[in-house]
Design an enzyme around this catalytic site. Structure first.
Site, PDB file in Angstrom:
ATOM      1  N   HIS A   1      31.322 -13.678   7.551  1.00  0.00           N
ATOM      2  CA  HIS A   1      31.042 -14.966   6.913  1.00  0.00           C
ATOM      3  C   HIS A   1      29.703 -15.520   7.406  1.00  0.00           C
ATOM      4  CE1 HIS A   1      35.659 -15.559   6.735  1.00  0.00           C
ATOM      5  NE2 HIS A   1      35.255 -15.309   5.504  1.00  0.00           N
TER       6      HIS A   1
ATOM      7  N   ARG B   1      32.913  -8.010   0.638  1.00  0.00           N
ATOM      8  CA  ARG B   1      32.955  -6.984   1.682  1.00  0.00           C
ATOM      9  C   ARG B   1      33.088  -5.600   1.045  1.00  0.00           C
ATOM     10  NH1 ARG B   1      37.371  -7.380   4.420  1.00  0.00           N
ATOM     11  NH2 ARG B   1      38.306  -8.771   2.965  1.00  0.00           N
TER      12      ARG B   1
ATOM     13  N   SER C   1      39.490 -11.976   7.961  1.00  0.00           N
ATOM     14  CA  SER C   1      40.285 -12.937   8.741  1.00  0.00           C
ATOM     15  C   SER C   1      41.648 -12.344   9.086  1.00  0.00           C
ATOM     16  CB  SER C   1      40.445 -14.241   7.959  1.00  0.00           C
ATOM     17  OG  SER C   1      39.190 -14.858   7.799  1.00  0.00           O
TER      18      SER C   1
ATOM     19  N   LYS D   1      49.244 -22.129   0.590  1.00  0.00           N
ATOM     20  CA  LYS D   1      48.957 -20.985   1.444  1.00  0.00           C
ATOM     21  C   LYS D   1      49.197 -21.358   2.902  1.00  0.00           C
ATOM     22  CE  LYS D   1      45.370 -17.641   1.010  1.00  0.00           C
ATOM     23  NZ  LYS D   1      43.945 -17.384   0.906  1.00  0.00           N
TER      24      LYS D   1
END
Length: 168
Positions: A22, A95, A133, A46
């Site tokens: 990030h 990514r 993450s 979430k």
């Protein structure tokens, strides 16, 4: 430069926690615009490791050396947040190539929601392509601080350790 002449972009994500991938995208994006707003999405449906206020604080710490970055939380649609920020450019970090299908679908939906906002994709540098993450959450209980510093900004390691300990 007037406000309408400035180039503002918004990089949205959950940043739970912020990773070096990030940060790589933030640093590179900040060189392309006059002002980069990092928008931390709040999705109450979430489950997050860090609450929104703490994510804002951690991202602010990690980006403190970049003069044109501002960090804000938002809970509405990303395109609405981008428009609210006075921007016309949304940055998306990508990514692995497998991210592209989902990102492409979201970009097309965003274009239908607000045709005046352009999405720009930036690939994380090769050394960060595998960092997520989710990976950080898995390795934190087992990794030393030196190992973690290969994946996340050093400034967030204490908070990360404390939060992971509290969850176990």
């Amino acid at each position: 430069m007037t406000r309408s002449d400035s180039r503002v972009a918004v990089y949205t994500g959950s940043f739970d926690p912020i990773t070096l991938g990030h940060l790589n995208v933030i640093e590179r994006s900040s060189k392309l615009v006059d002002k980069l707003i990092v928008g931390i999405g709040i999705n109450s449906e979430k489950s997050h490791l860090f609450p929104p206020e703490e994510r804002v604080e951690l991202v602010t710490q990690a980006t403190s050396q970049i003069g044109n970055v501002e960090v804000r939380a938002f809970s509405n649609l990303a395109v609405e947040f981008v428009r609210h920020c006075g921007a016309r450019v949304m940055i998306r970090g990508v990514r692995p190539l497998t991210d592209l299908a989902g990102e492409f679908t979201m970009m097309m939906a965003n274009r239908h929601l607000d045709p005046g906002i352009e999405t720009v994709f930036l690939m994380a540098d090769e050394e960060f392509a595998h960092v997520s993450s989710s990976l950080i959450k898995q390795i934190t209980p087992l990794a030393s601080d030196e190992m973690l510093a290969r994946f996340v900004p050093r400034s967030i390691i204490p908070a990360l350790r404390q939060r992971i300990r509290g969850k176990s």
